[in-house]
Design a protein around this motif. Structure first.
Motif, PDB file in Angstrom:
ATOM      1  N   ARG A  85       4.431   0.481   1.337  1.00 25.48           N
ATOM      2  CA  ARG A  85       4.585  -0.965   1.554  1.00 25.48           C
ATOM      3  C   ARG A  85       4.138  -1.735   0.327  1.00 25.48           C
ATOM      4  O   ARG A  85       3.147  -1.409  -0.304  1.00 25.48           O
ATOM      5  CB  ARG A  85       3.700  -1.331   2.743  1.00 25.48           C
ATOM      6  CG  ARG A  85       4.044  -2.606   3.357  1.00 25.48           C
ATOM      7  CD  ARG A  85       3.228  -2.762   4.607  1.00 25.48           C
ATOM      8  NE  ARG A  85       3.093  -4.176   4.826  1.00 25.48           N
ATOM      9  CZ  ARG A  85       2.200  -4.734   5.571  1.00 25.48           C
ATOM     10  NH1 ARG A  85       1.328  -3.991   6.191  1.00 25.48           N
ATOM     11  NH2 ARG A  85       2.155  -6.012   5.712  1.00 25.48           N
ATOM     12  N   GLY A 122      -4.109   4.504   3.474  1.00 23.45           N
ATOM     13  CA  GLY A 122      -3.513   3.389   2.763  1.00 23.45           C
ATOM     14  C   GLY A 122      -2.955   3.806   1.420  1.00 23.45           C
ATOM     15  O   GLY A 122      -2.989   4.982   1.059  1.00 23.45           O
ATOM     16  N   TYR A 172       2.816   2.778   5.424  1.00 20.71           N
ATOM     17  CA  TYR A 172       1.820   1.876   4.876  1.00 20.71           C
ATOM     18  C   TYR A 172       1.629   2.087   3.379  1.00 20.71           C
ATOM     19  O   TYR A 172       1.483   1.133   2.623  1.00 20.71           O
ATOM     20  CB  TYR A 172       0.486   2.057   5.598  1.00 20.71           C
ATOM     21  CG  TYR A 172      -0.571   1.052   5.215  1.00 20.71           C
ATOM     22  CD1 TYR A 172      -0.353  -0.299   5.404  1.00 20.71           C
ATOM     23  CD2 TYR A 172      -1.762   1.463   4.646  1.00 20.71           C
ATOM     24  CE1 TYR A 172      -1.320  -1.230   5.047  1.00 20.71           C
ATOM     25  CE2 TYR A 172      -2.729   0.540   4.293  1.00 20.71           C
ATOM     26  CZ  TYR A 172      -2.505  -0.800   4.489  1.00 20.71           C
ATOM     27  OH  TYR A 172      -3.460  -1.699   4.127  1.00 20.71           O
TER      28      TYR A 172
END
Length: 56
Positions: free
Chosen positions: A55, A17, A52
């Motif tokens: 984002r 992440g 990701y």
């Protein structure tokens, strides 16, 4: 990668992440004779990590 008693192969890689920690994982499991996906799973997980982490 793992191979179990009934000859299935499992391949998995983490998806990171935005903070750099593991947020998810991508895996493929199937008959040993058919699963040769190690590099493909690694590339897909890396692409998902990049998507990701950028984002907002």
């Amino acid at each position: 990668m793992c191979v179990d008693r009934v000859q299935r192969r499992c391949v998995a890689d983490p998806i990171f992440g935005p903070s750099g920690g593991v947020a998810a994982a991508l895996s493929v499991t199937g008959p040993t004779a058919l699963v040769r996906a190690g590099p493909a799973v690694r590339l897909a997980a890396a692409a998902a990590s990049r998507a990701y982490s950028t984002r907002r």
